[in-house]
Design a protein around this motif. Structure first.
Motif, PDB file in Angstrom:
ATOM      1  N   GLU A  81       0.832  -1.197   0.000  1.00 17.52           N
ATOM      2  CA  GLU A  81       0.000   0.000   0.000  1.00 17.52           C
ATOM      3  C   GLU A  81       0.866   1.246   0.000  1.00 17.52           C
ATOM      4  O   GLU A  81       1.993   1.226   0.466  1.00 17.52           O
ATOM      5  N   SER A  82       0.289   2.329  -0.452  1.00 30.03           N
ATOM      6  CA  SER A  82       1.074   3.559  -0.503  1.00 30.03           C
ATOM      7  C   SER A  82       0.603   4.577   0.530  1.00 30.03           C
ATOM      8  O   SER A  82       1.144   5.664   0.619  1.00 30.03           O
ATOM      9  N   GLY A  83      -0.401   4.214   1.312  1.00 31.34           N
ATOM     10  CA  GLY A  83      -0.881   5.147   2.330  1.00 31.34           C
ATOM     11  C   GLY A  83      -0.739   4.547   3.712  1.00 31.34           C
ATOM     12  O   GLY A  83      -0.166   3.469   3.890  1.00 31.34           O
TER      13      GLY A  83
ATOM     14  N   GLY B 214     -10.593  11.126  -6.621  1.00 31.96           N
ATOM     15  CA  GLY B 214      -9.192  10.846  -6.305  1.00 31.96           C
ATOM     16  C   GLY B 214      -8.250  11.775  -7.075  1.00 31.96           C
ATOM     17  O   GLY B 214      -8.650  12.454  -8.025  1.00 31.96           O
ATOM     18  N   ALA B 215      -6.986  11.765  -6.611  1.00 34.43           N
ATOM     19  CA  ALA B 215      -5.951  12.451  -7.383  1.00 34.43           C
ATOM     20  C   ALA B 215      -5.819  11.786  -8.748  1.00 34.43           C
ATOM     21  O   ALA B 215      -5.388  12.408  -9.717  1.00 34.43           O
ATOM     22  N   SER B 216      -6.228  10.521  -8.814  1.00 36.45           N
ATOM     23  CA  SER B 216      -6.133   9.781 -10.087  1.00 36.45           C
ATOM     24  C   SER B 216      -6.887  10.508 -11.193  1.00 36.45           C
ATOM     25  O   SER B 216      -6.370  10.708 -12.294  1.00 36.45           O
ATOM     26  N   GLU B 217      -8.135  10.883 -10.883  1.00 31.88           N
ATOM     27  CA  GLU B 217      -8.894  11.572 -11.939  1.00 31.88           C
ATOM     28  C   GLU B 217      -8.273  12.935 -12.242  1.00 31.88           C
ATOM     29  O   GLU B 217      -8.207  13.351 -13.405  1.00 31.88           O
TER      30      GLU B 217
ATOM     31  N   ASN C   3       7.927  12.514  -2.900  1.00 29.73           N
ATOM     32  CA  ASN C   3       7.946  11.528  -3.991  1.00 29.73           C
ATOM     33  C   ASN C   3       7.463  10.138  -3.563  1.00 29.73           C
ATOM     34  O   ASN C   3       7.698   9.706  -2.439  1.00 29.73           O
ATOM     35  N   ASN C   4       6.784   9.492  -4.455  1.00 32.49           N
ATOM     36  CA  ASN C   4       6.488   8.054  -4.404  1.00 32.49           C
ATOM     37  C   ASN C   4       7.330   7.444  -5.503  1.00 32.49           C
ATOM     38  O   ASN C   4       7.171   7.872  -6.656  1.00 32.49           O
ATOM     39  N   PRO C   5       8.232   6.513  -5.250  1.00 31.55           N
ATOM     40  CA  PRO C   5       8.360   5.643  -4.092  1.00 31.55           C
ATOM     41  C   PRO C   5       9.446   6.035  -3.075  1.00 31.55           C
ATOM     42  O   PRO C   5       9.579   5.342  -2.075  1.00 31.55           O
TER      43      PRO C   5
ATOM     44  N   SER D 285       2.033  19.521  -9.907  1.00 30.76           N
ATOM     45  CA  SER D 285       2.641  19.017  -8.682  1.00 30.76           C
ATOM     46  C   SER D 285       1.645  18.142  -7.928  1.00 30.76           C
ATOM     47  O   SER D 285       0.656  18.620  -7.389  1.00 30.76           O
ATOM     48  N   ASP D 286       1.943  16.844  -7.935  1.00 31.22           N
ATOM     49  CA  ASP D 286       1.104  15.877  -7.222  1.00 31.22           C
ATOM     50  C   ASP D 286       1.617  15.831  -5.779  1.00 31.22           C
ATOM     51  O   ASP D 286       2.732  15.382  -5.518  1.00 31.22           O
ATOM     52  N   GLU D 287       0.806  16.337  -4.867  1.00 29.97           N
ATOM     53  CA  GLU D 287       1.263  16.557  -3.485  1.00 29.97           C
ATOM     54  C   GLU D 287       0.513  15.679  -2.487  1.00 29.97           C
ATOM     55  O   GLU D 287       0.295  16.061  -1.335  1.00 29.97           O
ATOM     56  N   VAL D 288       0.133  14.467  -2.919  1.00 32.11           N
ATOM     57  CA  VAL D 288      -0.683  13.618  -2.039  1.00 32.11           C
ATOM     58  C   VAL D 288       0.048  13.202  -0.760  1.00 32.11           C
ATOM     59  O   VAL D 288      -0.587  12.838   0.220  1.00 32.11           O
ATOM     60  N   TYR D 289       1.384  13.257  -0.781  1.00 29.79           N
ATOM     61  CA  TYR D 289       2.121  12.861   0.430  1.00 29.79           C
ATOM     62  C   TYR D 289       2.482  14.042   1.336  1.00 29.79           C
ATOM     63  O   TYR D 289       3.160  13.840   2.350  1.00 29.79           O
ATOM     64  N   ALA D 290       2.042  15.249   0.991  1.00 28.00           N
ATOM     65  CA  ALA D 290       2.257  16.379   1.908  1.00 28.00           C
ATOM     66  C   ALA D 290       1.460  16.084   3.177  1.00 28.00           C
ATOM     67  O   ALA D 290       0.279  15.726   3.101  1.00 28.00           O
TER      68      ALA D 290
ATOM     69  N   ASN E 270      -4.052  16.864  -5.167  1.00 27.41           N
ATOM     70  CA  ASN E 270      -3.984  16.230  -3.850  1.00 27.41           C
ATOM     71  C   ASN E 270      -5.245  15.384  -3.652  1.00 27.41           C
ATOM     72  O   ASN E 270      -6.131  15.367  -4.518  1.00 27.41           O
ATOM     73  N   SER E 271      -5.322  14.704  -2.502  1.00 27.33           N
ATOM     74  CA  SER E 271      -6.501  13.879  -2.226  1.00 27.33           C
ATOM     75  C   SER E 271      -6.553  13.524  -0.744  1.00 27.33           C
ATOM     76  O   SER E 271      -5.627  13.814   0.012  1.00 27.33           O
ATOM     77  N   THR E 272      -7.637  12.866  -0.350  1.00 25.51           N
ATOM     78  CA  THR E 272      -7.767  12.412   1.040  1.00 25.51           C
ATOM     79  C   THR E 272      -7.104  11.042   1.261  1.00 25.51           C
ATOM     80  O   THR E 272      -7.189  10.483   2.349  1.00 25.51           O
ATOM     81  N   SER E 273      -6.448  10.501   0.225  1.00 27.56           N
ATOM     82  CA  SER E 273      -6.041   9.093   0.288  1.00 27.56           C
ATOM     83  C   SER E 273      -4.844   8.794   1.177  1.00 27.56           C
ATOM     84  O   SER E 273      -4.739   7.696   1.711  1.00 27.56           O
ATOM     85  N   LYS E 274      -3.891   9.727   1.286  1.00 31.13           N
ATOM     86  CA  LYS E 274      -2.614   9.372   1.934  1.00 31.13           C
ATOM     87  C   LYS E 274      -2.483  10.003   3.315  1.00 31.13           C
ATOM     88  O   LYS E 274      -2.541   9.302   4.316  1.00 31.13           O
ATOM     89  N   ALA E 275      -2.322  11.329   3.372  1.00 31.81           N
ATOM     90  CA  ALA E 275      -2.075  11.983   4.666  1.00 31.81           C
ATOM     91  C   ALA E 275      -3.301  11.934   5.567  1.00 31.81           C
ATOM     92  O   ALA E 275      -3.192  12.168   6.771  1.00 31.81           O
TER      93      ALA E 275
ATOM     94  N   LEU F 243     -12.629   6.965   0.200  1.00 34.62           N
ATOM     95  CA  LEU F 243     -13.565   8.029  -0.197  1.00 34.62           C
ATOM     96  C   LEU F 243     -13.456   8.316  -1.691  1.00 34.62           C
ATOM     97  O   LEU F 243     -14.385   8.885  -2.265  1.00 34.62           O
ATOM     98  N   ARG F 244     -12.329   7.978  -2.272  1.00 36.37           N
ATOM     99  CA  ARG F 244     -12.065   8.284  -3.685  1.00 36.37           C
ATOM    100  C   ARG F 244     -12.306   9.778  -3.941  1.00 36.37           C
ATOM    101  O   ARG F 244     -13.091  10.168  -4.804  1.00 36.37           O
ATOM    102  N   LEU F 245     -11.652  10.581  -3.150  1.00 30.97           N
ATOM    103  CA  LEU F 245     -11.910  12.011  -3.174  1.00 30.97           C
ATOM    104  C   LEU F 245     -10.584  12.755  -3.345  1.00 30.97           C
ATOM    105  O   LEU F 245      -9.710  12.661  -2.479  1.00 30.97           O
TER     106      LEU F 245
HETATM  107  C1  LIG Z   1       1.719  10.090  -6.041  1.00 31.72           C
HETATM  108  C2  LIG Z   1       0.330   9.569  -6.142  1.00 31.72           C
HETATM  109  N1  LIG Z   1      -0.597  10.277  -6.788  1.00 31.72           N
HETATM  110  C3  LIG Z   1      -1.869   9.850  -6.897  1.00 31.72           C
HETATM  111  C4  LIG Z   1      -2.256   8.650  -6.352  1.00 31.72           C
HETATM  112  C5  LIG Z   1      -3.681   8.217  -6.503  1.00 31.72           C
HETATM  113  O1  LIG Z   1      -4.367   8.682  -5.417  1.00 31.72           O
HETATM  114  P1  LIG Z   1      -5.953   8.678  -5.246  1.00 31.72           P
HETATM  115  O2  LIG Z   1      -6.292   7.586  -4.313  1.00 31.72           O
HETATM  116  O3  LIG Z   1      -6.232  10.017  -4.656  1.00 31.72           O
HETATM  117  O4  LIG Z   1      -6.563   8.529  -6.580  1.00 31.72           O
HETATM  118  C6  LIG Z   1      -1.337   7.868  -5.673  1.00 31.72           C
HETATM  119  C7  LIG Z   1      -1.718   6.556  -5.103  1.00 31.72           C
HETATM  120  O5  LIG Z   1      -0.907   5.762  -4.745  1.00 31.72           O
HETATM  121  C8  LIG Z   1      -0.014   8.341  -5.558  1.00 31.72           C
HETATM  122  O6  LIG Z   1       0.919   7.633  -4.915  1.00 31.72           O
END
Ligand SMILES: Cc1ncc(COP(=O)(O)O)c(C=O)c1O
Length: 376
Positions: A24-26, A83-86, A158-160, A186-191, A215-220, A226-228
């Protein structure tokens, strides 16, 4: 040619059957009840929510909570996505055309670069250098970003690797973007998942005019289900992004948006990031102990943020074979480095309950013993 999303493909084909899930990444997610308790969700109010289509660009209260995290941003700059995905997908499809160039860091999460490749865009990479604590190669950045660059795609932290861009690296990226006229995405989901500070990694938003922050609610916040997610974008592209979002999903889910409004309200958000940081910090110590059992086999540059570590291994097999063997013989799921284009590594998430983590690490060490003894 279609380029599959390596990490997500690896995960989605295996994660439902793994006994020990370290891929998992979160952080360990919250249950719905935990979120309701922490955020003091008014259940009568939630129960009366009409399950209609919500505002397509996001509930106004949610957008204003999000805007308050970005200097100078207003609710009208925020587009709520699935999600940040969309968000990453919509950005790629709005800004890029076949033949364009994108510059991304490597290793990185493949979402934006992969979408770009699939749209016929040429993706060039600038390395994060492991021997230099995953520092960004500034000379390569200078050479790679040119007037042909449409987007500089960042994942910060950064991921990973968990690397947080330094002030110097940020300045070099902004200078390169200004020189070339490129967008910074700038994808900042890990901030908010920092190991050594309670100060959240600053967004690139506000540092240069052509920035889109994701960004998203997924990580921090520990709420991936929630897929938000969201993006924050300047006026001149906001409408175009919104038009693509209408095609992609119309909107995020109504209930998800209400729960995210509670989670991201100014008095709840710090509680969720404090929870995430607590899990991340204890988990990394346990991981370090587990990796030290066989000296010389594993090494890791300590991540500065995120729940994950990008672990280097010295064993006579490929990263895919190691990951497959771990899963087959010990039920342990990790992500092979090959999914990030780097052999001799795997990504391991350690923000998990301690006994579970220790059990998984023992299993990892059993597999390395087997290879060290030549019995495989
Ligand atoms: C850097 C990064 N961006 C986006 C995502 C996707 O996140 P979300 O669940 O908000 O769609 C991930 C998920 O692992 C991620 O690591």
């Amino acid at each position: 040619m279609f380029h599959p999303f390596q990490v997500e493909r690896y995960l989605s084909q295996r994660e439902q059957t793994a006994k020990f899930h370290f891929a998992e990444s979160g952080v360990h997610p919250l249950t719905l009840t935990e979120l309701i308790d922490i955020a003091e969700v008014d259940m009568d109010r939630l129960g009366s929510v009409l399950l209609d289509y919500p505002e397509v660009n996001g509930l106004p209260e949610l957008r204003s909570h999000i805007a308050s995290m970005y200097p100078g941003a207003e609710a009208g700059d925020v587009l709520v996505t699935v999600g940040a995905s969309e968000a990453n997908h919509v950005i790629a499809s709005t800004l890029l055309e076949p033949g364009d160039e994108v510059v991304a860091m490597t290793p990185t999460y493949q979402q934006l670069p992969g979408n770009a490749r699939n749209a016929g865009v040429n993706v060039l990479t600038v390395p994060l250098v492991e021997d230099d604590d995953w520092a960004l190669d500034l000379e390569a950045l200078e050479l790679t970003v040119t007037s042909r660059t449409k987007i500089i795609a960042l994942v910060n932290p950064n991921n990973p690797t968990g690397h947080i861009l330094t002030g110097n690296e940020r300045a070099a990226i902004i200078a390169a973007a200004e020189r070339s006229g490129a967008w910074i995405v700038s994808d900042e989901v890990y901030a908010g998942t920092e190991h050594h500070t309670d100060d959240q990694t600053a967004s690139f938003w506000g540092e240069y005019e052509k920035v889109i922050a994701v960004n998203s609610t997924s990580k921090a916040y520990g709420l991936p289900g929630l897929r938000l997610g969201w993006l924050v974008a300047p006026d001149d592209v906001y409408e175009a992004l919104w038009r693509r979002h209408e095609y992609a999903t119309i909107s995020a889910g109504t209930i998800d948006m209400h729960l995210a409004t509670a989670a991201l309200s100014p008095h709840v958000r710090p509680k969720l990031t404090a929870r995430a940081r607590g899990l991340i910090r204890t988990g990394f110590d346990t991981l370090t102990q587990g990796l030290a059992v066989h000296p010389g086999v594993f090494s890791v540059v300590p991540p500065e943020a995120s729940a994950m570590s990008f672990v280097k291994f010295d064993l006579p097999l490929t990263s895919l074979d190691l990951a497959d063997e771990l899963l087959r013989d010990e039920g342990v799921l990790v992500i092979p480095g090959s999914c990030f284009g780097m052999e001799d590594h795997f990504r391991f998430s350690s923000a998990l309950p301690d006994p579970y983590l220790r059990d998984g690490l023992e299993r990892l060490n059993r597999i390395s013993e087997r290879h060290l003894a030549g019995n495989h």
